[in-house]
Each structure stands twice: as C-alpha cells, then as structure tokens.
Design a protein around this motif. Structure first.
Motif, PDB file in Angstrom:
ATOM      1  N   ALA A 247       0.821  -1.209   0.000  1.00  0.00           N
ATOM      2  CA  ALA A 247       0.000   0.000   0.000  1.00  0.00           C
ATOM      3  C   ALA A 247       0.855   1.259   0.000  1.00  0.00           C
ATOM      4  O   ALA A 247       0.413   2.318  -0.459  1.00  0.00           O
ATOM      5  CB  ALA A 247      -0.932  -0.006   1.210  1.00  0.00           C
ATOM      6  N   LEU A 248       2.082   1.160   0.495  1.00  0.00           N
ATOM      7  CA  LEU A 248       2.973   2.317   0.489  1.00  0.00           C
ATOM      8  C   LEU A 248       3.384   2.684  -0.925  1.00  0.00           C
ATOM      9  O   LEU A 248       3.322   3.850  -1.317  1.00  0.00           O
ATOM     10  CB  LEU A 248       4.226   2.011   1.318  1.00  0.00           C
ATOM     11  N   VAL A 249       3.812   1.715  -1.714  1.00  0.00           N
ATOM     12  CA  VAL A 249       4.353   2.011  -3.046  1.00  0.00           C
ATOM     13  C   VAL A 249       3.260   2.092  -4.106  1.00  0.00           C
ATOM     14  O   VAL A 249       3.521   2.565  -5.212  1.00  0.00           O
ATOM     15  CB  VAL A 249       5.422   0.982  -3.457  1.00  0.00           C
ATOM     16  N   ASP A 250       2.068   1.645  -3.779  1.00  0.00           N
ATOM     17  CA  ASP A 250       0.933   1.761  -4.689  1.00  0.00           C
ATOM     18  C   ASP A 250      -0.240   2.425  -3.978  1.00  0.00           C
ATOM     19  O   ASP A 250      -1.374   1.944  -4.020  1.00  0.00           O
ATOM     20  CB  ASP A 250       0.519   0.389  -5.227  1.00  0.00           C
ATOM     21  N   LYS A 251       0.029   3.540  -3.314  1.00  0.00           N
ATOM     22  CA  LYS A 251      -0.997   4.240  -2.551  1.00  0.00           C
ATOM     23  C   LYS A 251      -2.100   4.749  -3.493  1.00  0.00           C
ATOM     24  O   LYS A 251      -1.826   5.366  -4.523  1.00  0.00           O
ATOM     25  CB  LYS A 251      -0.383   5.412  -1.796  1.00  0.00           C
ATOM     26  N   ILE A 252      -3.332   4.481  -3.137  1.00  0.00           N
ATOM     27  CA  ILE A 252      -4.488   4.934  -3.923  1.00  0.00           C
ATOM     28  C   ILE A 252      -5.470   5.625  -2.991  1.00  0.00           C
ATOM     29  O   ILE A 252      -5.387   5.497  -1.758  1.00  0.00           O
ATOM     30  CB  ILE A 252      -5.177   3.768  -4.665  1.00  0.00           C
ATOM     31  N   ARG A 253      -6.422   6.346  -3.585  1.00  0.00           N
ATOM     32  CA  ARG A 253      -7.473   7.008  -2.811  1.00  0.00           C
ATOM     33  C   ARG A 253      -8.780   6.905  -3.578  1.00  0.00           C
ATOM     34  O   ARG A 253      -8.796   7.083  -4.808  1.00  0.00           O
ATOM     35  CB  ARG A 253      -7.137   8.484  -2.579  1.00  0.00           C
ATOM     36  N   GLY A 261      -1.744   3.769  -8.619  1.00  0.00           N
ATOM     37  CA  GLY A 261      -0.651   3.557  -7.675  1.00  0.00           C
ATOM     38  C   GLY A 261       0.671   3.824  -8.372  1.00  0.00           C
ATOM     39  O   GLY A 261       0.816   3.604  -9.582  1.00  0.00           O
ATOM     40  N   PHE A 262       1.671   4.315  -7.612  1.00  0.00           N
ATOM     41  CA  PHE A 262       2.900   4.781  -8.240  1.00  0.00           C
ATOM     42  C   PHE A 262       3.685   3.651  -8.889  1.00  0.00           C
ATOM     43  O   PHE A 262       4.169   3.794 -10.009  1.00  0.00           O
ATOM     44  CB  PHE A 262       3.775   5.496  -7.211  1.00  0.00           C
ATOM     45  N   TYR A 263       3.837   2.520  -8.209  1.00  0.00           N
ATOM     46  CA  TYR A 263       4.616   1.426  -8.800  1.00  0.00           C
ATOM     47  C   TYR A 263       3.961   0.935 -10.084  1.00  0.00           C
ATOM     48  O   TYR A 263       4.633   0.727 -11.100  1.00  0.00           O
ATOM     49  CB  TYR A 263       4.774   0.287  -7.800  1.00  0.00           C
ATOM     50  N   ARG A 264       2.652   0.747 -10.063  1.00  0.00           N
ATOM     51  CA  ARG A 264       1.948   0.290 -11.279  1.00  0.00           C
ATOM     52  C   ARG A 264       2.100   1.313 -12.397  1.00  0.00           C
ATOM     53  O   ARG A 264       2.328   0.955 -13.556  1.00  0.00           O
ATOM     54  CB  ARG A 264       0.476   0.034 -10.963  1.00  0.00           C
ATOM     55  N   TRP A 265       1.959   2.596 -12.057  1.00  0.00           N
ATOM     56  CA  TRP A 265       2.113   3.642 -13.067  1.00  0.00           C
ATOM     57  C   TRP A 265       3.519   3.624 -13.649  1.00  0.00           C
ATOM     58  O   TRP A 265       3.699   3.719 -14.871  1.00  0.00           O
ATOM     59  CB  TRP A 265       1.829   5.009 -12.437  1.00  0.00           C
ATOM     60  N   THR A 266       4.522   3.476 -12.806  1.00  0.00           N
ATOM     61  CA  THR A 266       5.902   3.480 -13.275  1.00  0.00           C
ATOM     62  C   THR A 266       6.189   2.295 -14.180  1.00  0.00           C
ATOM     63  O   THR A 266       6.909   2.423 -15.183  1.00  0.00           O
ATOM     64  CB  THR A 266       6.868   3.476 -12.079  1.00  0.00           C
ATOM     65  N   GLN A 267       5.619   1.138 -13.860  1.00  0.00           N
ATOM     66  CA  GLN A 267       5.825  -0.037 -14.717  1.00  0.00           C
ATOM     67  C   GLN A 267       5.332   0.218 -16.131  1.00  0.00           C
ATOM     68  O   GLN A 267       5.928  -0.248 -17.103  1.00  0.00           O
ATOM     69  CB  GLN A 267       5.110  -1.246 -14.138  1.00  0.00           C
ATOM     70  N   THR A 268       4.242   0.968 -16.253  1.00  0.00           N
ATOM     71  CA  THR A 268       3.687   1.273 -17.570  1.00  0.00           C
ATOM     72  C   THR A 268       4.414   2.435 -18.224  1.00  0.00           C
ATOM     73  O   THR A 268       4.747   2.390 -19.414  1.00  0.00           O
ATOM     74  CB  THR A 268       2.189   1.610 -17.446  1.00  0.00           C
ATOM     75  N   ARG A 269       4.679   3.480 -17.436  1.00  0.00           N
ATOM     76  CA  ARG A 269       5.255   4.717 -17.976  1.00  0.00           C
ATOM     77  C   ARG A 269       6.764   4.607 -18.202  1.00  0.00           C
ATOM     78  O   ARG A 269       7.304   5.153 -19.172  1.00  0.00           O
ATOM     79  CB  ARG A 269       4.943   5.862 -16.999  1.00  0.00           C
ATOM     80  N   PHE A 270       7.473   3.934 -17.288  1.00  0.00           N
ATOM     81  CA  PHE A 270       8.931   3.837 -17.371  1.00  0.00           C
ATOM     82  C   PHE A 270       9.369   2.396 -17.143  1.00  0.00           C
ATOM     83  O   PHE A 270      10.055   2.084 -16.153  1.00  0.00           O
ATOM     84  CB  PHE A 270       9.591   4.729 -16.316  1.00  0.00           C
ATOM     85  N   PRO A 271       9.025   1.474 -18.009  1.00  0.00           N
ATOM     86  CA  PRO A 271       9.317   0.060 -17.750  1.00  0.00           C
ATOM     87  C   PRO A 271      10.803  -0.263 -17.693  1.00  0.00           C
ATOM     88  O   PRO A 271      11.184  -1.275 -17.129  1.00  0.00           O
ATOM     89  CB  PRO A 271       8.646  -0.660 -18.921  1.00  0.00           C
ATOM     90  N   GLY A 272      11.663   0.591 -18.234  1.00  0.00           N
ATOM     91  CA  GLY A 272      13.088   0.307 -18.224  1.00  0.00           C
ATOM     92  C   GLY A 272      13.880   1.089 -17.206  1.00  0.00           C
ATOM     93  O   GLY A 272      15.103   1.025 -17.199  1.00  0.00           O
TER      94      GLY A 272
END
Length: 354
Positions: A247-253, A261-272
């Motif tokens: 929940a810390l790295v994929d905080k949602i509201r 969530g930030f980790y999920r977004w980063t995987q899509t936006r900056f996969p490398g």
C-alpha cells in the motif's frame, strides 16, 4: 518530504533493466526467512556475480540507504554513525540535502563518499522560478557546482534536482512554475552540468507520487525526458491509508480513482527505469504501538514482489512534519527494522569502489 533542506541526511542485465512483470506481486511467504541472526557484525559484502551497472543499478537485490537524524542538527558523520549502529549495518546510500548556492560536496560528504553512495538532493534556487533557471539565470552557480564536483567528487553519485515538485507547481501560464517549466529547468541543469564535465552524476527524478497530485492534468508533463533521467524516485510515507509495503508504493485514494498507484504507473510509464524509494518512513500510531514493527515486517516479506525497486532510503527523524519516523521507537520496532536492514536482499550487491 517537502520543505526539507538540511542534512538528514526484476530482470536485469549488465546493460541495465530489461523487463518487469506488469503487476506487482504481494508474496505471503517470508522472502528472507533464511536471514542470519542479528548481531553487531558487519553484513556480507555481496553475493558472487553481483555488481552495479554504470548507472548504479544493483544487479542483485536493492541498495539500502538512510537520511540520518534529519532535523537533529548533528554533523553528518556523527548522525550516520549513530544510525548505522542503531540499525545494525552500514548504509549503501546516504541522503544529503542542499539548496541554492550552498557549496557541496562538503568535506564530510567527500569522506562519506569514499565508501558509500551519496544521494545529493539539490534545490537550485530559493528565489528564481523554474522558467528563469531554464533560461540561464543561475548558470554561474551551476558552473561553480560542476567545478566543485569535478575537483572533489570523483566517484559516481546520485543527484536529484528539486525533489517533490508537484506541490510547487503553479499551473497558471506565465507563472514560471508550470509543469513544463519544471521539466525545462531539470533538463537545463543536467545538461549544463554535463557540458561542464560532470559525467559521474546518476540522475533521479523524485516525485511525491501522492494520488491527489498524480491525477492533476499537468502531472505527466513534469517528466524532463529519458536522456536526462536515470532513475525514477518516490517519497512515500506510511500514513493512515497505509498498512503494509504494497500500500505504500501503490498508494491509492477513492476520491482519485483514476490513479493506479505509483509502482503500477511506473511499470507502464517507465518500464526500463529503476525505482528509488528516496524517502520513506512510518509514523508512530499511539493507538497501535505495534504498527511500525508490523509495517517493517511487511517490507521484508513483500520487497521481492517489486523488482523494479532497486533502492530504499529511510527518512529517520523524530521531528518529521507529520510525526516521528525513527525506526527504533520501541524494542519490537527496532528489532523488526534491524532484521529488515540486514536481510540478504539488501546486501547482495557491493557498493562499487570507483
């Protein structure tokens, strides 16, 4: 953490990160069940075949770091020595803060950089807008900094420029502080440093990553570009919406439902790109004294499910803006954090000596 400008302090290959799973895994088993018993001895110096890439990406596990005794006012070496004794291991990364025309690296930071990785957090100006910086308003300051780095800091280090920009954005056109102005400022600073010979700065773009800011229409425009950003940074804290590491790295509201969530977004936006948790911490909960220990145990269990995260840098302060983030406020909390810090996952790759 916004407003702090004092010293606080996957699948990969040698060429960098190649790929990650699309969704983060939340493992239930204790991923570090084979950890050694806690003792005062130093942790191992790395696993066979594990090394850092040119961009300081550890090929095995993740770096372990700390911003020690933030707001405490103690000298850097003293604060770090105390933090390392408290957590039972040496830090890979030491997070330090500077702003404006402060000269750095300081003599103390140069000494620390001989055996650790510096994460230098620099806010280039307290008076100039991002737009002004982007058009050369502080170029002489940037040039002096480049000269200081070239002379005094030969080893590779992490550099983040004006971290957590989201709540400084003024979206009105002409404000000089729009998201586009931030991206231009960041690009200009990095390119100017490189032009002046700084080749050893590994750059980090550090977001707050909070759902209320991440759903703003300008959020995506903050990013300065792949050519000037080596790592993606995040500064999350375990507030009342957070019960575990996932929940810390994929905080949602619920009031910002579009944000995944930030980790999920980063995987899509900056996969490398590798992710650095450049600041993180857990606040005391008077009604739940066991919370911190439970939370640290969740990090130890779940970290392997987030292979894109390649560094965790703890923000250790009794006076953080929203509470006490010290990792040893109770004996169970101290034990849980020490077990986490000494987990083999965070000692797999040795800090490079050049």
């Amino acid at each position: 953490m916004t407003g702090i400008w004092v010293f606080g302090a996957g699948i990969i290959a040698s060429c960098g990160l190649l790929a990650y799973t699309v969704a983060a895994v939340r493992p239930d088993r204790d991923a570090t069940a084979d950890r050694p018993p806690i003792s005062a001895a130093n942790i191992p110096g790395g696993a066979p075949g594990c090394a850092a890439t040119a961009k300081l990406i550890p090929s095995c596990g993740a770096w372990w770091g700390v911003a020690p005794d933030v707001f405490g006012g103690r000298p850097p070496a003293e604060a770090l020595a105390t933090a390392e004794e408290r957590m039972g291991r040496k830090a890979d990364i030491v997070h330090v803060y500077h702003r404006g025309g402060e000269p750095f690296p300081t003599p103390a930071e140069r000494r620390l950089a001989r055996t650790r990785l510096l994460l230098i957090n620099w806010k280039p100006s307290l008076r100039r807008t991002w737009a002004e910086i982007a058009t050369g308003a502080i170029d002489r300051r940037i040039d002096r900094l480049a000269a200081d780095i070239n002379r005094d800091l030969p080893r590779r280090f992490f550099l983040t420029i004006h971290h957590e920009p989201e709540n400084d954005v003024r979206p009105r056109p002409g404000s000089g502080m729009t998201a586009d102005d931030y991206a231009a400022m960041y690009r200009h600073v990095v390119q100017r440093l490189r032009y002046r010979g700084v080749k050893n700065a590994v750059t980090v773009m550090t977001y707050m990553g909070a759902p209320n800011w991440a759903t703003k229409p300008w959020f995506e425009r903050l990013y300065p570009g792949d050519d000037v950003v080596d790592w993606i940074g995040l500064d999350p804290y375990a507030d009342r919406r957070v019960d575990d590491f996932a929940a810390l790295v994929d905080k949602i509201r619920p009031d910002h439902a579009p944000w995944p969530g930030f980790y999920r977004w980063t995987q899509t936006r900056f996969p490398g790109k590798p992710i650095m948790i450049a600041e993180w911490g857990a606040f005391d909960r008077p009604e739940d004294p066991a919370f911190k220990a439970t939370f640290y145990n969740s990090v130890r269990r779940q970290i392997r499910g987030y292979p894109q995260i390649k560094a965790l840098v703890y923000f250790d302060s009794p006076n953080a803006p929203r509470g006490d983030t010290r990792f040893d406020t109770t004996p169970p909390t101290a034990h849980a954090f020490t077990e986490l810090a000494r987990a083999p996952y965070f000692s797999s790759t040795p800090v490079p000596d050049h």
